[in-house]
Design a protein around this motif. Structure first.
Motif, PDB file in Angstrom:
ATOM      1  N   TRP A 155     -53.169  -4.280   4.285  1.00 14.13           N
ATOM      2  CA  TRP A 155     -53.097  -4.170   2.822  1.00 14.13           C
ATOM      3  C   TRP A 155     -52.463  -2.853   2.394  1.00 14.13           C
ATOM      4  CZ3 TRP A 155     -57.630  -2.985  -0.939  1.00 14.13           C
ATOM      5  CH2 TRP A 155     -57.235  -3.257  -2.255  1.00 14.13           C
TER       6      TRP A 155
ATOM      7  N   PRO B  12     -48.027  -1.348   2.981  1.00 16.93           N
ATOM      8  CA  PRO B  12     -46.853  -1.282   2.101  1.00 16.93           C
ATOM      9  C   PRO B  12     -46.593   0.078   1.472  1.00 16.93           C
ATOM     10  CG  PRO B  12     -48.026  -3.327   1.713  1.00 16.93           C
ATOM     11  CD  PRO B  12     -48.886  -2.505   2.632  1.00 16.93           C
TER      12      PRO B  12
ATOM     13  N   THR C  45     -45.884   2.517   3.000  1.00 18.08           N
ATOM     14  CA  THR C  45     -44.731   2.985   3.769  1.00 18.08           C
ATOM     15  C   THR C  45     -43.426   2.624   3.064  1.00 18.08           C
ATOM     16  OG1 THR C  45     -46.026   2.662   5.782  1.00 18.08           O
ATOM     17  CG2 THR C  45     -43.668   2.943   6.064  1.00 18.08           C
ATOM     18  N   GLY C  46     -43.479   1.599   2.216  1.00 15.62           N
ATOM     19  CA  GLY C  46     -42.294   1.202   1.451  1.00 15.62           C
ATOM     20  C   GLY C  46     -41.783   2.293   0.527  1.00 15.62           C
TER      21      GLY C  46
ATOM     22  N   ALA D 255     -40.217  -8.490  -6.910  1.00 18.25           N
ATOM     23  CA  ALA D 255     -41.389  -7.680  -6.575  1.00 18.25           C
ATOM     24  C   ALA D 255     -42.252  -7.425  -7.804  1.00 18.25           C
ATOM     25  CB  ALA D 255     -40.942  -6.353  -5.963  1.00 18.25           C
TER      26      ALA D 255
ATOM     27  N   GLY E 218     -45.021  -9.930  -7.179  1.00 17.80           N
ATOM     28  CA  GLY E 218     -45.886  -9.056  -6.389  1.00 17.80           C
ATOM     29  C   GLY E 218     -46.969  -8.375  -7.199  1.00 17.80           C
TER      30      GLY E 218
ATOM     31  N   LEU F 255     -49.050  -2.189  -4.390  1.00 21.11           N
ATOM     32  CA  LEU F 255     -49.112  -2.449  -2.953  1.00 21.11           C
ATOM     33  C   LEU F 255     -48.356  -3.735  -2.596  1.00 21.11           C
ATOM     34  CD1 LEU F 255     -52.789  -1.434  -2.160  1.00 21.11           C
ATOM     35  CD2 LEU F 255     -50.702  -0.260  -1.415  1.00 21.11           C
ATOM     36  N   VAL F 256     -48.682  -4.829  -3.269  1.00 21.48           N
ATOM     37  CA  VAL F 256     -48.016  -6.098  -2.950  1.00 21.48           C
ATOM     38  C   VAL F 256     -46.574  -6.069  -3.426  1.00 21.48           C
ATOM     39  CG1 VAL F 256     -48.053  -8.596  -3.295  1.00 21.48           C
ATOM     40  CG2 VAL F 256     -50.190  -7.351  -2.986  1.00 21.48           C
TER      41      VAL F 256
ATOM     42  N   LEU G 122     -44.583  -3.486  -3.411  1.00 22.27           N
ATOM     43  CA  LEU G 122     -43.833  -2.769  -2.381  1.00 22.27           C
ATOM     44  C   LEU G 122     -43.574  -3.669  -1.179  1.00 22.27           C
ATOM     45  CD1 LEU G 122     -45.618   0.721  -2.411  1.00 22.27           C
ATOM     46  CD2 LEU G 122     -43.189   0.319  -2.876  1.00 22.27           C
ATOM     47  N   ALA G 123     -44.577  -4.454  -0.787  1.00 25.78           N
ATOM     48  CA  ALA G 123     -44.402  -5.361   0.348  1.00 25.78           C
ATOM     49  C   ALA G 123     -43.301  -6.382   0.060  1.00 25.78           C
ATOM     50  CB  ALA G 123     -45.717  -6.071   0.655  1.00 25.78           C
TER      51      ALA G 123
ATOM     52  N   VAL H 186     -39.815  -4.632   0.126  1.00 23.33           N
ATOM     53  CA  VAL H 186     -39.347  -4.298   1.474  1.00 23.33           C
ATOM     54  C   VAL H 186     -38.887  -5.552   2.215  1.00 23.33           C
ATOM     55  CG1 VAL H 186     -40.036  -3.427   3.730  1.00 23.33           C
ATOM     56  CG2 VAL H 186     -40.690  -2.179   1.664  1.00 23.33           C
ATOM     57  N   VAL H 187     -39.687  -6.607   2.156  1.00 28.34           N
ATOM     58  CA  VAL H 187     -39.330  -7.844   2.847  1.00 28.34           C
ATOM     59  C   VAL H 187     -38.067  -8.459   2.251  1.00 28.34           C
ATOM     60  CG1 VAL H 187     -40.061 -10.206   3.336  1.00 28.34           C
ATOM     61  CG2 VAL H 187     -41.690  -8.320   3.591  1.00 28.34           C
TER      62      VAL H 187
END
Length: 263
Positions: free
Chosen positions: A135, A138, A140-141, A211, A215, A253-254, A256-257, A260-261
Motif C-alpha cells: 500500500w 507507491p 516511491t512514485g 490517476a 486512483g 497513494l493509489v 501514484l500507483a 507509475v503503471v
C-alpha cells in the motif's frame, strides 16, 4: 502556469473563503496546508533527492499509522518503515535495483512472524505487514515520476477539495458502503477539478488524468475500508483538520500507483 504558482494562487483565494465560512474544521485544514504545501513543494522542487527524502519521511509516519490500524507489533512496523524508506532511496540512488529490493522487503515483512514463531496470529500479521508495504510502496512514485510528481500532488489536493464540494452540491448515489457519505457527484467534481489543475500545470496527460479520476477515489475508499475494519474514524490525531497522514495521502497513494503503471 507552474504548479507552485497555481497552488499559491489557490491558497490566497481559498483562504479568504475558508475564514469567511467560520467552520473550524475547514480553518484547521487550511492551516495544515500552510505547512504541507511548502514541505511537499519545496522537497519536490529539489528533484530526485528531495522527492526521495520526502517519500521516505512520509513512509515512516504512514507505516506507524498503518501499524496501529492493522494492530501489528513493533517489529512489523519497524520492518515496514525500513522498507518504505529504502525503496524511494533506491529509486534515487540505484534505480536498477528497485525491483530486486522490493522482493527482499516483501519477503522480510512476511517472514517476521515466522521467525518469531507466532503460531496463533502469525498469518494475520504476515498478511498485514505485506499489505502495508504494498500500500505504501507507491510513495516511491514521487521519485519515479520526476517532473510529473508535483503537478499530480497538486491535482490530487484539488481533487479532494472538489470531491468534497461535489458531494455536497451535486450529490447523486452513494459511492460505496465503505463510505456512505461519499457520492458519485463527489467523484465527478473531484475528477473535473483535478484534471483542470493538471491542464493548468501543462501536465494533462492521459496517464495522469486517469490517476486523478480513478486512483484518487479508489484510494479514499481503500483507507475507509481499513478504518472501518479497525473501528476508528481517523488513522491518527496529530494533523489538525485531517486526523493523520494516511487520512491526507490515501487518495495520493493509489493515484501514484496508477500513474507509475500507466506511464
Amino acid at each position: 502556469m507552474g504548479a507552485l504558482a497555481l497552488v499559491g494562487s489557490a491558497f490566497a483565494v481559498s483562504g479568504m473563503a475558508v475564514w469567511r465560512s467560520g467552520r473550524r474544521e475547514l480553518r484547521e485544514r487550511w492551516l495544515s496546508w500552510l505547512v504541507i504545501v511548502p514541505v511537499v513543494g519545496g522537497s519536490l522542487a529539489l528533484g530526485a533527492p528531495g522527492a526521495a527524502l520526502l517519500a521516505a519521511g512520509a513512509g515512516v509516519v504512514a507505516a506507524a499509522e498503518y501499524g496501529g490500524l492493522a494492530r501489528l507489533r513493533a517489529v512489523e512496523i519497524a520492518v515496514m518503515g525500513g522498507a518504505v524508506t529504502a525503496l524511494p532511496l533506491a529509486a534515487w540512488l540505484a534505480p536498477g535495483h528497485v525491483t530486486r529490493l522490493l522482493f527482499v522487503v516483501l519477503i522480510a515483512a512476511a517472514l517476521v512472524p515466522v521467525l518469531a514463531g507466532d503460531d496463533v496470529a502469525g498469518a494475520d500479521r504476515a498478511r498485514g505487514a505485506v499489505f502495508g508495504v504494498v500500500w505504501l510502496l507507491p510513495l516511491t512514485g514521487l521519485v519515479l515520476l520526476g517532473d510529473d510528481a508535483l503537478p499530480l500532488c497538486a491535482a490530487i489536493a484539488a481533487a479532494d477539495v472538489c470531491a468534497w464540494c461535489g458531494g455536497r452540491w451535486l450529490r447523486g448515489p452513494s459511492l460505496s458502503p465503505l463510505s456512505p457519505a461519499k457520492r458519485w457527484g463527489g467523484v465527478a467534481g473531484g475528477a473535473a477539478g483535478g484534471v483542470a489543475v493538471l491542464w493548468l500545470c501543462g501536465a494533462a496527460t492521459p496517464e495522469l488524468a486517469l490517476a486523478v479520476a480513478v486512483g484518487a477515489p479508489l484510494g479514499d475508499l481503500l483507507e475507509s475500508m481499513l478504518k472501518r475494519g479497525a473501528g476508528v474514524k481517523d488513522a491518527g490525531g496529530w494533523l489538525p483538520g485531517f486526523g493523520g497522514l494516511l487520512d491526507r495521502i490515501d487518495s495520493l497513494l493509489v493515484a501514484l500507483a496508477v500513474a507509475v503503471v500507466a506511464s
